[in-house]
Design a protein around this motif. Structure first.
Motif, PDB file in Angstrom:
ATOM      1  N   GLU A  39       0.831  -1.204   0.000  1.00  0.00           N
ATOM      2  CA  GLU A  39       0.000   0.000   0.000  1.00  0.00           C
ATOM      3  C   GLU A  39       0.869   1.258   0.000  1.00  0.00           C
ATOM      4  O   GLU A  39       0.536   2.252  -0.645  1.00  0.00           O
ATOM      5  N   GLU A  40       1.999   1.210   0.725  1.00  0.00           N
ATOM      6  CA  GLU A  40       2.912   2.351   0.754  1.00  0.00           C
ATOM      7  C   GLU A  40       3.434   2.657  -0.645  1.00  0.00           C
ATOM      8  O   GLU A  40       3.586   3.823  -1.026  1.00  0.00           O
ATOM      9  N   ALA A  41       3.699   1.603  -1.421  1.00  0.00           N
ATOM     10  CA  ALA A  41       4.227   1.790  -2.772  1.00  0.00           C
ATOM     11  C   ALA A  41       3.230   2.529  -3.668  1.00  0.00           C
ATOM     12  O   ALA A  41       3.620   3.268  -4.574  1.00  0.00           O
ATOM     13  N   LYS A  42       1.935   2.339  -3.409  1.00  0.00           N
ATOM     14  CA  LYS A  42       0.901   2.988  -4.219  1.00  0.00           C
ATOM     15  C   LYS A  42       0.916   4.506  -4.060  1.00  0.00           C
ATOM     16  O   LYS A  42       0.543   5.243  -4.968  1.00  0.00           O
ATOM     17  N   VAL A  43       1.320   4.950  -2.878  1.00  0.00           N
ATOM     18  CA  VAL A  43       1.299   6.398  -2.607  1.00  0.00           C
ATOM     19  C   VAL A  43       2.706   6.993  -2.580  1.00  0.00           C
ATOM     20  O   VAL A  43       2.907   8.125  -2.142  1.00  0.00           O
ATOM     21  N   GLY A  44       3.683   6.213  -3.030  1.00  0.00           N
ATOM     22  CA  GLY A  44       5.030   6.740  -3.204  1.00  0.00           C
ATOM     23  C   GLY A  44       5.795   6.958  -1.919  1.00  0.00           C
ATOM     24  O   GLY A  44       6.132   8.097  -1.577  1.00  0.00           O
ATOM     25  N   PHE A  45       6.094   5.878  -1.185  1.00  0.00           N
ATOM     26  CA  PHE A  45       6.931   5.974   0.008  1.00  0.00           C
ATOM     27  C   PHE A  45       8.287   6.550  -0.422  1.00  0.00           C
ATOM     28  O   PHE A  45       8.999   5.946  -1.215  1.00  0.00           O
ATOM     29  N   ALA A  46       8.639   7.703   0.087  1.00  0.00           N
ATOM     30  CA  ALA A  46       9.835   8.418  -0.389  1.00  0.00           C
ATOM     31  C   ALA A  46      11.106   7.833   0.200  1.00  0.00           C
ATOM     32  O   ALA A  46      11.267   7.758   1.424  1.00  0.00           O
ATOM     33  N   LEU A  47      12.011   7.410  -0.669  1.00  0.00           N
ATOM     34  CA  LEU A  47      13.287   6.845  -0.251  1.00  0.00           C
ATOM     35  C   LEU A  47      14.438   7.754  -0.678  1.00  0.00           C
ATOM     36  O   LEU A  47      14.443   8.283  -1.790  1.00  0.00           O
ATOM     37  N   ALA A  48      15.420   7.909   0.214  1.00  0.00           N
ATOM     38  CA  ALA A  48      16.634   8.632  -0.143  1.00  0.00           C
ATOM     39  C   ALA A  48      17.580   7.705  -0.895  1.00  0.00           C
ATOM     40  O   ALA A  48      18.304   8.136  -1.797  1.00  0.00           O
ATOM     41  N   GLU A  49      17.555   6.433  -0.540  1.00  0.00           N
ATOM     42  CA  GLU A  49      18.368   5.425  -1.214  1.00  0.00           C
ATOM     43  C   GLU A  49      17.811   4.037  -0.895  1.00  0.00           C
ATOM     44  O   GLU A  49      17.034   3.862   0.041  1.00  0.00           O
ATOM     45  N   GLY A  50      18.211   3.062  -1.709  1.00  0.00           N
ATOM     46  CA  GLY A  50      17.765   1.698  -1.486  1.00  0.00           C
ATOM     47  C   GLY A  50      16.411   1.405  -2.107  1.00  0.00           C
ATOM     48  O   GLY A  50      15.978   2.057  -3.049  1.00  0.00           O
ATOM     49  N   ARG A  51      15.722   0.438  -1.532  1.00  0.00           N
ATOM     50  CA  ARG A  51      14.427  -0.019  -2.043  1.00  0.00           C
ATOM     51  C   ARG A  51      13.513  -0.365  -0.879  1.00  0.00           C
ATOM     52  O   ARG A  51      13.932  -0.350   0.296  1.00  0.00           O
ATOM     53  N   LEU A  52      12.269  -0.685  -1.185  1.00  0.00           N
ATOM     54  CA  LEU A  52      11.314  -1.115  -0.165  1.00  0.00           C
ATOM     55  C   LEU A  52      11.521  -2.593   0.153  1.00  0.00           C
ATOM     56  O   LEU A  52      11.983  -3.357  -0.701  1.00  0.00           O
ATOM     57  N   PRO A  53      11.202  -3.021   1.373  1.00  0.00           N
ATOM     58  CA  PRO A  53      11.374  -4.424   1.764  1.00  0.00           C
ATOM     59  C   PRO A  53      10.541  -5.371   0.909  1.00  0.00           C
ATOM     60  O   PRO A  53       9.431  -5.036   0.495  1.00  0.00           O
ATOM     61  N   GLU A  54      11.082  -6.545   0.675  1.00  0.00           N
ATOM     62  CA  GLU A  54      10.383  -7.580  -0.087  1.00  0.00           C
ATOM     63  C   GLU A  54      10.212  -8.863   0.711  1.00  0.00           C
ATOM     64  O   GLU A  54       9.626  -9.824   0.226  1.00  0.00           O
ATOM     65  N   SER A  55      10.744  -8.898   1.946  1.00  0.00           N
ATOM     66  CA  SER A  55      10.596 -10.078   2.801  1.00  0.00           C
ATOM     67  C   SER A  55      10.395  -9.628   4.244  1.00  0.00           C
ATOM     68  O   SER A  55      10.533  -8.447   4.574  1.00  0.00           O
ATOM     69  N   THR A  56      10.100 -10.583   5.117  1.00  0.00           N
ATOM     70  CA  THR A  56       9.731 -10.285   6.499  1.00  0.00           C
ATOM     71  C   THR A  56      10.818  -9.564   7.266  1.00  0.00           C
ATOM     72  O   THR A  56      10.543  -8.641   8.035  1.00  0.00           O
ATOM     73  N   TYR A  57      12.065  -9.945   7.058  1.00  0.00           N
ATOM     74  CA  TYR A  57      13.152  -9.416   7.890  1.00  0.00           C
ATOM     75  C   TYR A  57      13.933  -8.283   7.215  1.00  0.00           C
ATOM     76  O   TYR A  57      15.019  -7.947   7.652  1.00  0.00           O
ATOM     77  N   GLU A  58      13.375  -7.717   6.184  1.00  0.00           N
ATOM     78  CA  GLU A  58      13.961  -6.537   5.557  1.00  0.00           C
ATOM     79  C   GLU A  58      13.214  -5.294   6.039  1.00  0.00           C
ATOM     80  O   GLU A  58      11.991  -5.311   6.176  1.00  0.00           O
ATOM     81  N   VAL A  59      13.962  -4.224   6.277  1.00  0.00           N
ATOM     82  CA  VAL A  59      13.349  -3.012   6.816  1.00  0.00           C
ATOM     83  C   VAL A  59      13.911  -1.774   6.106  1.00  0.00           C
ATOM     84  O   VAL A  59      14.965  -1.814   5.472  1.00  0.00           O
ATOM     85  N   VAL A  60      13.169  -0.694   6.263  1.00  0.00           N
ATOM     86  CA  VAL A  60      13.633   0.639   5.862  1.00  0.00           C
ATOM     87  C   VAL A  60      13.809   1.443   7.143  1.00  0.00           C
ATOM     88  O   VAL A  60      13.001   1.332   8.071  1.00  0.00           O
ATOM     89  N   VAL A  61      14.883   2.231   7.206  1.00  0.00           N
ATOM     90  CA  VAL A  61      15.102   3.056   8.399  1.00  0.00           C
ATOM     91  C   VAL A  61      14.969   4.528   8.031  1.00  0.00           C
ATOM     92  O   VAL A  61      15.124   4.910   6.872  1.00  0.00           O
ATOM     93  N   GLY A  62      14.679   5.333   9.044  1.00  0.00           N
ATOM     94  CA  GLY A  62      14.538   6.765   8.818  1.00  0.00           C
ATOM     95  C   GLY A  62      15.860   7.434   8.501  1.00  0.00           C
ATOM     96  O   GLY A  62      16.941   6.891   8.771  1.00  0.00           O
TER      97      GLY A  62
END
Length: 435
Positions: free
Chosen positions: A116-139
């Protein structure tokens, strides 16, 4: 008298009194330019504020408040017309710690649905959005919040007793993408961390918040991680678990700004308490509408002052051409024709003044938008201020139309009474004046 002859009549008078007509046109130009430039400041600031708000996805975001929010309610909201995405944020209500080598931080875990976040454009400075349970994005502020506490304690002990100086706390300086850190829950009451640990890998870093004073050190994880964390919470907590680990906040995103109101109304009809930034935007629009109207009113006063010059010029024109008017009447000129001649002359002054004012106003607007950011930045000591997208002056076509209409109306009204005076001149008295 043909129209060409009427134009020649006006042109001859203007040539005879070039300086006086020039000063009158100058006054009309300055009054109209003042109105346009003054009002353009209101349009410029309004445009800047709207741009700053609209460039953020929060403009289509609607916060939903309720005592009972869950996955079922979120699915129902997705069925509302013009809803683009429904994102549920769930924050952990427990003591938390993240450790990356010797660096630690009391991070704040936020669980969300990245699809759902991808639909509204979760803004990233670098990297990508998680694709598995133990992957995260940090502030964006996560690395800065990771500190070496043992080194910080040693620095504090090395300071002289009674010193008010605060030691510079060493924080993490390396790359974050691809790093794996340890995440632990704990008990606020005892201040102890639970034994069970979760290894999380950083795959993305969120974009820095638009507000400089905000520090985002959150850990954004996928909702698939919830069962494991709840299991740890229930197993390791010493006393009986009564409160849920996660508290929820629901965000509904409309497809476009224009549909935010309809979605908001629908949610209110369903009994939810909602808030959206578009409501603030409406209030800002109302405020700036009043401000722009006030600036136009103040600018109109300047045009009214310039009308005194037009009135005096036209009055002098009637006085100087009394005999000409008498001759025209003697050979059969109608009062309406005489009146039209003087109104055309005052209108000519208004048209020339308005055209020059528009040209000058656009030039002033361009220069101010280029120069003022540099001056303001130097004055407040912010060198980067000039690089910000701040617009001090905007001249929309509506403002040009309004200013032109006011200027021309004032010019014609100013010449109306002298024109009427010209029609009342007695033929015999007018012819005797030069004899």
């Amino acid at each position: 008298m043909q129209f060409k002859d009427q134009i020649d009549f006006i042109r001859q008078h203007i040539k005879k009194n070039k300086l006086r007509v020039f000063m009158t046109v100058l006054a009309a130009t300055m009054g109209t330019a003042f109105l346009i430039v003054l009002a353009s400041v209101g349009f410029g600031i309004h445009d800047t504020m709207r741009s700053l708000m609209l460039e953020n996805r929060l403009v289509t975001q609607i916060e939903v408040y309720s005592d009972d929010l869950g996955a079922e309610e979120a699915e129902e909201m997705k069925g509302i017309d013009h809803v683009k995405a429904v994102v549920m944020h769930q924050g952990a209500n427990a003591m938390q710690q993240a450790s990356l080598g010797k660096y630690t931080t009391h991070g704040n875990l936020l669980v969300t649905d990245f699809k759902e976040e991808a639909k509204v454009g979760f803004a990233l400075a670098e990297g990508r959005l998680p694709e598995s349970t133990y992957e995260v994005v940090v502030g964006n502020g996560f690395a800065e919040s990771l500190i070496d506490e043992s080194a910080a304690e040693k620095l504090a002990e090395a300071l002289p007793e009674g010193s008010e100086e605060e030691p510079e706390i060493p924080s993490y300086k390396g790359e974050l993408i691809g790093k794996t850190f340890t995440y632990q829950l704990g008990d606020y009451g005892t201040g102890e961390l639970y034994d069970d640990k979760t290894e999380l890998t950083i795959v993305g870093v969120a974009k820095k918040p638009s507000k400089d004073w905000l520090v985002d050190n959150k850990i954004y994880a996928d909702a698939a991680l919830i069962p494991e964390l709840e299991k740890i919470y229930k197993q390791d907590k010493k006393e009986e678990v009564t409160d849920p680990l996660f508290s929820s906040m629901l965000y509904v995103y409309a497809d476009v700004l224009e549909n935010v109101k309809s979605v908001t109304s629908e949610l209110k009809d369903q009994g939810y308490n909602v808030y959206s930034i578009s409501e603030e935007l409406d209030q800002i629009d109302v405020f700036f509408l009043a401000l722009k109207a006030g600036l136009v009113f103040v600018g109109t006063i300047a045009i009214l002052i310039s009308s005194i010059g037009i009135f005096n010029t036209m009055t002098m024109a009637v006085t100087e051409r009394t005999r000409e008017i008498g001759v025209m009447k003697a050979i059969g000129a109608q009062p309406k024709l005489i009146q039209r001649l003087f109104l055309m002359e005052s209108a000519w002054i208004g048209v020339v003044g308005t055209v020059l004012a528009i040209i000058i106003s656009y030039a002033v607007s361009l220069v101010s938008n280029w120069l003022l950011p540099i001056i303001v930045g130097a004055a407040i000591g912010e060198e980067d201020f000039a690089e910000l997208n701040v617009t001090f002056s905007v001249i929309p076509w509506q403002l040009v139309v309004i200013a032109s209409a006011i200027s021309l109306t004032v010019a014609i009204v100013s010449g109306w009474r002298p024109a009427r005076k010209a029609t009342r001149i007695d033929v015999i008295d007018a012819l005797r004046r030069e004899l």
